[in-house]
Design an enzyme around this catalytic site. Sequence first.
Site, PDB file in Angstrom:
ATOM      1  N   LEU A  43      -7.584   8.033   8.488  1.00 28.60           N
ATOM      2  CA  LEU A  43      -7.037   9.005   9.111  1.00 28.60           C
ATOM      3  C   LEU A  43      -6.309   8.470  10.261  1.00 28.60           C
ATOM      4  O   LEU A  43      -6.933   7.994  11.188  1.00 28.60           O
ATOM      5  CB  LEU A  43      -8.329  10.042   9.855  1.00 28.60           C
ATOM      6  N   GLY A  92      -2.551   2.867   2.264  1.00 26.48           N
ATOM      7  CA  GLY A  92      -1.272   2.672   1.423  1.00 26.48           C
ATOM      8  C   GLY A  92      -0.878   3.669   0.119  1.00 26.48           C
ATOM      9  O   GLY A  92       0.206   4.145   0.090  1.00 26.48           O
ATOM     10  N   ILE A 152      -2.071   6.381  -0.481  1.00 25.26           N
ATOM     11  CA  ILE A 152      -1.890   7.539   0.035  1.00 25.26           C
ATOM     12  C   ILE A 152      -0.316   8.041   0.542  1.00 25.26           C
ATOM     13  O   ILE A 152       0.063   9.149   0.353  1.00 25.26           O
ATOM     14  CB  ILE A 152      -3.062   8.335   0.915  1.00 25.26           C
ATOM     15  N   SER A 206      11.130  -7.607  -0.540  1.00 29.30           N
ATOM     16  CA  SER A 206      11.753  -6.578   0.561  1.00 29.30           C
ATOM     17  C   SER A 206      12.269  -7.606   1.789  1.00 29.30           C
ATOM     18  O   SER A 206      11.362  -8.715   1.992  1.00 29.30           O
ATOM     19  CB  SER A 206      10.872  -5.400   0.884  1.00 29.30           C
ATOM     20  N   LEU A 207      13.262  -7.345   2.318  1.00 34.29           N
ATOM     21  CA  LEU A 207      13.740  -8.315   3.325  1.00 34.29           C
ATOM     22  C   LEU A 207      13.961  -7.382   4.623  1.00 34.29           C
ATOM     23  O   LEU A 207      15.074  -7.772   5.352  1.00 34.29           O
ATOM     24  CB  LEU A 207      15.311  -8.990   2.860  1.00 34.29           C
ATOM     25  N   GLN A 221      17.583  -6.608   6.112  1.00 39.80           N
ATOM     26  CA  GLN A 221      18.574  -7.108   5.121  1.00 39.80           C
ATOM     27  C   GLN A 221      18.412  -6.542   3.858  1.00 39.80           C
ATOM     28  O   GLN A 221      19.125  -6.957   2.777  1.00 39.80           O
ATOM     29  CB  GLN A 221      18.557  -8.620   5.145  1.00 39.80           C
ATOM     30  N   GLY A 222      17.626  -5.666   3.474  1.00 38.79           N
ATOM     31  CA  GLY A 222      17.112  -4.885   2.086  1.00 38.79           C
ATOM     32  C   GLY A 222      16.289  -5.440   1.254  1.00 38.79           C
ATOM     33  O   GLY A 222      15.199  -5.651   1.733  1.00 38.79           O
ATOM     34  N   SER A 279      10.862   3.530  13.714  1.00 38.65           N
ATOM     35  CA  SER A 279       9.710   2.803  13.478  1.00 38.65           C
ATOM     36  C   SER A 279       9.685   2.495  11.989  1.00 38.65           C
ATOM     37  O   SER A 279      10.020   3.196  11.214  1.00 38.65           O
ATOM     38  CB  SER A 279       8.555   3.840  13.842  1.00 38.65           C
ATOM     39  N   ASP A 338       5.627   1.045   1.939  1.00 40.16           N
ATOM     40  CA  ASP A 338       5.013   2.203   1.142  1.00 40.16           C
ATOM     41  C   ASP A 338       6.097   3.076   0.786  1.00 40.16           C
ATOM     42  O   ASP A 338       6.170   3.564  -0.555  1.00 40.16           O
ATOM     43  CB  ASP A 338       3.833   2.969   1.732  1.00 40.16           C
TER      44      ASP A 338
HETATM   45  N1  LIG Z   1      15.417  -2.558  10.515  1.00 36.48           N
HETATM   46  C1  LIG Z   1      15.645  -1.951   9.038  1.00 36.48           C
HETATM   47  N2  LIG Z   1      16.695  -1.353   8.915  1.00 36.48           N
HETATM   48  C2  LIG Z   1      17.045  -0.758   7.686  1.00 36.48           C
HETATM   49  N3  LIG Z   1      16.145  -0.763   6.814  1.00 36.48           N
HETATM   50  C3  LIG Z   1      14.920  -1.356   6.884  1.00 36.48           C
HETATM   51  C4  LIG Z   1      14.614  -1.963   8.225  1.00 36.48           C
HETATM   52  N4  LIG Z   1      13.361  -2.469   8.059  1.00 36.48           N
HETATM   53  C5  LIG Z   1      12.788  -2.062   6.821  1.00 36.48           C
HETATM   54  N5  LIG Z   1      13.904  -1.514   6.171  1.00 36.48           N
HETATM   55  C6  LIG Z   1      13.773  -0.851   4.877  1.00 36.48           C
HETATM   56  O1  LIG Z   1      12.415  -0.954   4.413  1.00 36.48           O
HETATM   57  C7  LIG Z   1      12.202  -1.870   3.090  1.00 36.48           C
HETATM   58  C8  LIG Z   1      10.845  -2.360   3.313  1.00 36.48           C
HETATM   59  O2  LIG Z   1      10.665  -3.169   4.407  1.00 36.48           O
HETATM   60  P1  LIG Z   1      10.275  -4.550   4.823  1.00 36.48           P
HETATM   61  O3  LIG Z   1      10.714  -5.572   4.244  1.00 36.48           O
HETATM   62  O4  LIG Z   1       9.936  -4.573   6.148  1.00 36.48           O
HETATM   63  O5  LIG Z   1       8.724  -4.128   4.058  1.00 36.48           O
HETATM   64  P2  LIG Z   1       7.235  -4.666   4.534  1.00 36.48           P
HETATM   65  O6  LIG Z   1       7.129  -5.844   5.225  1.00 36.48           O
HETATM   66  O7  LIG Z   1       6.533  -4.735   3.254  1.00 36.48           O
HETATM   67  O8  LIG Z   1       6.634  -3.388   5.403  1.00 36.48           O
HETATM   68  P3  LIG Z   1       5.345  -2.567   5.679  1.00 36.48           P
HETATM   69  O9  LIG Z   1       5.158  -3.250   7.000  1.00 36.48           O
HETATM   70  O10 LIG Z   1       5.641  -1.002   5.782  1.00 36.48           O
HETATM   71  O11 LIG Z   1       4.255  -3.289   4.671  1.00 36.48           O
HETATM   72  C9  LIG Z   1      13.345  -2.916   3.334  1.00 36.48           C
HETATM   73  O12 LIG Z   1      13.762  -3.398   2.042  1.00 36.48           O
HETATM   74  C10 LIG Z   1      14.591  -1.950   3.796  1.00 36.48           C
HETATM   75  O13 LIG Z   1      14.925  -1.046   2.685  1.00 36.48           O
END
Ligand SMILES: Nc1ncnc2c1ncn2[C@@H]1O[C@H](COP(=O)(O)OP(=O)(O)OP(=O)(O)O)[C@@H](O)[C@H]1O
Length: 325
Positions: free
Chosen positions: A13, A40, A42, A222-223, A226-227, A248, A254
Amino acid sequence: MAKIVTLTLNPALDKSTEVEKMIPEHKLRCSAIQMDAGGGGINVSKAIHELGGVSVAVFPCGGHNGNVLCGMLQEKGIQIEPLKVNAETRENLAVRERSSNAQYRLTTPGRALEEQDADKCLESIRGLKPEYLVASGSLPPGLPITYYEKVASFAKEINAKFILDTSGEPLLAAADEGLYLLKPNLAELSALAGVSVLEMNQVDDAALDIIKQGKCASVVVSLGAQGALLVTRQGFEHIPAPLVKKQSTVGAGDSMVAGMVWALSEGKTYKQMAQIGVACGSAATINAGTELFHQKDVWRLLNWIEQYGERYRITDFSCSTLSPP
Ligand SMILES: Nc1ncnc2c1ncn2[C@@H]1O[C@H](COP(=O)(O)OP(=O)(O)OP(=O)(O)O)[C@@H](O)[C@H]1O
Ligand SMILES: [Mg+2]
């Protein structure tokens, strides 16, 4: 028969509030607590619902927090298969400091879950006959760190395509069993590759190695801003993230996973899957706190990716074996 089932072994929660400034020893006046169903898998189910898709969320829940969590999901119209357990469902607290816009995220470990109860969740998944099984999030105390390996092997047994988004030892153990799709971030990919840090130009080779080792069929790395980089045996493709006014990044991962599995269930190509995933992840960063994304933002950002993505694509990854399309 359910096409998509999500599994959350450590649901929570999520409570959030705001204060002007975090000052030790003082009594801090905060805003009214906002509550969200979290964990996650959910989150993935909530995001699939926002996209107009359907999934069944399977999770253990207990006590008052467990009841509140189930009620909130049902109210949203999300299908759930909760497994009642004795241990009270954990709660997390996020505090935003208005003066700095900094987020303090206090995450509790959760009470122990007995392995036989986690196994009961798997049995209810068997009855749902999913085509896609998505597990996301940490493992609760009480479960062996190899539990996701057991889930990966279970997914094979029931012929479900297993998508896992977790980190640390549980991720490495499950990858050894082999799964359908991984969405590691750079840190998780480094751990999978067995190195402490990966440079950007090593990402594609590292992901391809994981595929060649039989750990998964495809990888979307995931970057963040940077996408993402989609890597399959056939090639790689960088999907740039649109520039957004970030509030945020909570739930970005997720949201991305939700977009990808929804796209797969709709018969989209891998490239479209990764594009929709990036659009969902980026759309989630527009909203403050734990709020995920709004559907209209996803289609707007997807449109940008489809129209202008090529222009901002990174093509000079070093991969020796693959070439960009
Ligand atoms: N600052 C940003 N600007 C635009 N898109 C973002 C940004 N941060 C994250 N994203 C989007 O969210 C996707 C996942 O983010 P990220 O790579 O940070 O995943 P993660 O580290 O697994 O995140 P989480 O902390 O939620 O587990 C990215 O591929 C992108 O599409
Ligand atoms: Mg993540």
